[in-house]
Scaffold this active site. Structure first.
Site, PDB file in Angstrom:
ATOM      1  CD  GLU A   1      -1.044  -8.078   0.309  1.00  0.00           C
ATOM      2  OE1 GLU A   1      -0.098  -7.967   1.076  1.00  0.00           O
ATOM      3  OE2 GLU A   1      -1.023  -7.626  -0.850  1.00  0.00           O
TER       4      GLU A   1
ATOM      5  CG  ASP B   1       0.841  -1.421  -1.726  1.00  0.00           C
ATOM      6  OD1 ASP B   1      -0.297  -1.884  -1.648  1.00  0.00           O
ATOM      7  OD2 ASP B   1       1.794  -1.857  -1.041  1.00  0.00           O
TER       8      ASP B   1
HETATM    9  C1  GLC Z   1       1.236  -4.885   0.701  1.00  0.00           C
HETATM   10  C2  GLC Z   1      -0.128  -4.288   0.832  1.00  0.00           C
HETATM   11  C3  GLC Z   1      -0.182  -3.043   1.665  1.00  0.00           C
HETATM   12  C4  GLC Z   1       0.898  -3.089   2.725  1.00  0.00           C
HETATM   13  C5  GLC Z   1       2.242  -3.096   2.040  1.00  0.00           C
HETATM   14  C6  GLC Z   1       3.395  -3.202   3.038  1.00  0.00           C
HETATM   15  O1  GLC Z   1       1.424  -5.342  -0.595  1.00  0.00           O
HETATM   16  O2  GLC Z   1      -0.848  -4.044  -0.377  1.00  0.00           O
HETATM   17  O3  GLC Z   1      -1.487  -2.970   2.239  1.00  0.00           O
HETATM   18  O4  GLC Z   1       0.787  -1.950   3.566  1.00  0.00           O
HETATM   19  O5  GLC Z   1       2.367  -4.131   1.092  1.00  0.00           O
HETATM   20  O6  GLC Z   1       3.361  -4.429   3.704  1.00  0.00           O
END
Ligand code: GLC
Length: 606
Positions: free
Chosen positions: A523, A327
């Protein structure tokens, strides 16, 4: 006599040559030879085996892998946000294999046409490379292709969890996949298989439920909806975030300003397996093509470098054959320097690294790690093989680029009807003490108030065009809850809308509806020590209470809110979660067009 013997020998030789030619022709003419230019080694694109769609995925993978240089292999393991490309030529220069749009990383033209043009332009640079390996382009289409203006925005997963309807969930994700494909995006970082246990977490709404069994029951249908059948693939799904982020401890986040997001998980292995691994097992069995690693730590160790969970459990025990993607920046949050982190992550089982920025440094680190033996040939080839397998299985090498005519599917009436059905089935009656639900369409006077009544941005929530969403009425093609109410009541009904509840009626109205709730967030920005209604919302509810005989409170939220004390004198309360663009689905049920069928996906105490 001598002439006869010579003639016989000649005939025998001729026959042998003929047999040999027929044998060669049988074995080669139907399988085109592979012609690659000796100097440039650029293969004739019409004859290279890996480009022959009639061959099996594994044959094509092995043929392509055998042709790749070390630099070309490394380029397939980097995932870069489009905003971090120094220039698009670097796609060819660094043999890049994957790009993403992180939250809010958008083309200038935010319409579907703008997206289609953007992905086509990026793909064009892969045509300039030796092997022409297509890009994977990934986005978070977690409630429809909601980055795109005019797209269908479905209820967030918590609302889908409330429907608890696998067939509907499959149709939601299939519609999402078709809107993605129309814009040239073939990778979705969805579904979230998190199992959130703490309502204070800003990502509760991205999950189906806080009950692992409810999550598990919707997992296969979401993945099949997105990926389609192997014979007719749609887009690549991502089971995320592996593993256990829903059980993080409040206050353990090591990210500035966040409280629980990306925090530490202290569960025993037995609980981690029973409460959080279950959906991932189902996802693997359903053929999910990618798994994204959580940014959390388990018992103090960053998951991006957790060999036991990534390799032994996910790839070994569960038999996952797709690829593991880290991630956002997660690899570089492993204690140590960037180079050692990269080595640790790849050797632990990460196959593709969501950098998302410095691909030049990543390439240099990987080259050094390979040449110094820190990353083995077999690990590198395993990672590349997994990525290539996903690309071939997805049909990326064989698909035609989407055409402008394909864009009509984006925000189509058919998809909006599915979204409206999902809104209906997501509504949960938290309370109806005087059995006033459903309301009558012929009600004489209907008061409507609240910040979320005429606010499609609020009803969509986070991850809608912008990462954190945008408050207000700005989404084309969307229907607010208020608009839906007005479309549903009879012509005899007088609807009076006052956002702040400042009604000036001489007598009380029959019914007052207060539509309030959380403003958009995403988030860790949504981590909240005490999720409750704002004082503004409570003031509006009080005014509606004073002005109407029967009060209905509709809550727009990404999680359960603390309303225990105030809810005592509200007759009816409906949880609408984050319904998306088809707000009229609320009125469909509120006025009895359809029954209330939603079931709480997370505990909500009154
Ligand atoms: C973010 C998230 C993840 C997402 C990724 C790309 O930090 O944790 O769920 O898919 O980055 O946007």
């Amino acid at each position: 006599m001598r002439i006869n013997i010579n003639r016989n020998i000649f005939i025998v030789l001729l026959l042998v040559l003929l047999v040999a030619w027929f044998w060669w022709a049988y074995n080669n003419l139907d399988k085109p030879a592979i012609f690659c230019d000796e100097q440039t080694e650029i293969c004739d694109q019409n004859t290279a085996l890996y480009l022959d769609a009639s061959r099996s995925v594994d044959e094509r993978v092995e043929d392509l892998l055998a042709r790749m240089t070390l630099e070309e292999k490394i380029g397939q393991l980097a995932l870069i946000d489009r905003s971090n490309l120094s220039n698009s030529e670097d796609i060819a220069r660094y043999n890049l294999g994957a790009l993403l749009s992180g939250g809010g990383s958008l083309p200038e033209d935010r319409t579907a046409a703008g997206w289609q043009a953007m992905t086509a332009e990026y793909q064009s640079y892969t045509k300039k490379t030796r092997l022409k390996i297509p890009l994977l382009y990934g986005v978070d289409a977690i409630h429809g292709h909601a980055n795109v203006l005019g797209a269908t925005v479905f209820p967030h997963q918590i609302g889908l969890g409330a429907t608890n309807d696998p067939d509907l969930v499959r149709r939601v994700y299939e519609a999402t996949a078709r809107e993605l494909m129309a814009t040239g995006v073939y990778w979705n970082f969805a579904p979230s298989l998190d199992v959130p246990k703490d309502q204070r977490w800003g990502r509760v709404y991205e999950a189906f439920s806080g009950d692992a069994r409810r999550v598990d029951g919707l997992t296969a249908s979401s993945i099949i909806g997105l990926q389609g059948e192997p014979s007719s693939p749609l887009v690549l799904a991502t089971a995320k975030h592996y593993l256990g982020g829903g059980a993080a401890i409040w206050g353990s986040s090591d990210t500035e300003d966040y409280k629980i997001d990306q925090g530490d998980i202290e569960l025993s292995e037995q609980l981690l397996r029973s409460e959080h691994l279950l959906p991932f097992q189902t996802a693997v069995e359903a053929g999910v093509g990618s798994v994204m690693v959580a940014l959390n730590s388990w018992q103090g160790k960053k998951l991006s470098s957790h060999t036991y969970l990534l390799t032994d459990v996910l790839k070994g025990e569960l038999g996952f054959t797709g690829f593991v993607v880290s991630d956002w920046y997660g690899v570089y949050e492993i204690p140590g320097n960037d180079y050692l982190n990269t080595v640790a992550a790849i050797n632990s089982g990460v196959d593709m690294v969501m950098l998302p920025k410095d691909y030049k440094k990543f390439a240099a680190d990987m080259l050094h790690a390979k040449q110094s033996g820190k990353i083995s040939d077999s690990r590198l080839d395993d990672a590349v093989r997994r990525v290539l397998r996903a690309k071939f299985a997805l049909g990326l090498f064989d698909r035609e680029a989407p055409a402008p005519a394909d864009l009509e599917v984006v925000g189509s009436d058919e998809h909006r009807a599915i979204a409206r059905e999902a809104v209906r089935k997501s509504l949960v009656v938290l309370k109806d003490s005087r059995d006033i639900l459903p309301l009558s369409k012929d009600v004489q006077t209907l008061l409507v108030a609240g910040s979320a009544a005429d606010n499609v941005g609020q009803q969509c929530g986070g991850w809608t065009v912008e990462w954190q969403g945008i408050d207000g009425n700005w989404l084309p093609g969307a229907t607010s809850i208020l608009s839906g109410l007005k479309q549903t009541v009879s012509s005899k009904t007088e609807v009076i809308y006052e956002r702040d509840g400042n009604f000036t009626l001489s007598d009380k109205a029959d019914v007052g509806i207060a539509i309030i709730g959380e403003k958009p967030y995403a988030e860790g920005a949504g981590d909240n020590a005490d999720p409750r209604l704002s004082t503004e919302d409570l003031a509006v509810i009080a005014k509606v209470r004073q002005s109407s005989d029967k009060l209905v409170v509709i809550i727009i939220s990404g999680r359960a809110l603390n309303i225990k004390t105030q809810a005592r004198n509200w007759e009816a309360i409906v949880a609408a979660w984050l319904p998306g663009t088809e707000g009229q689905g609320v009125a469909d049920v509120l006025f009895g067009g359809y029954p209330f069928t939603g079931a709480l996906p997370v505990p909500w105490e009154l």
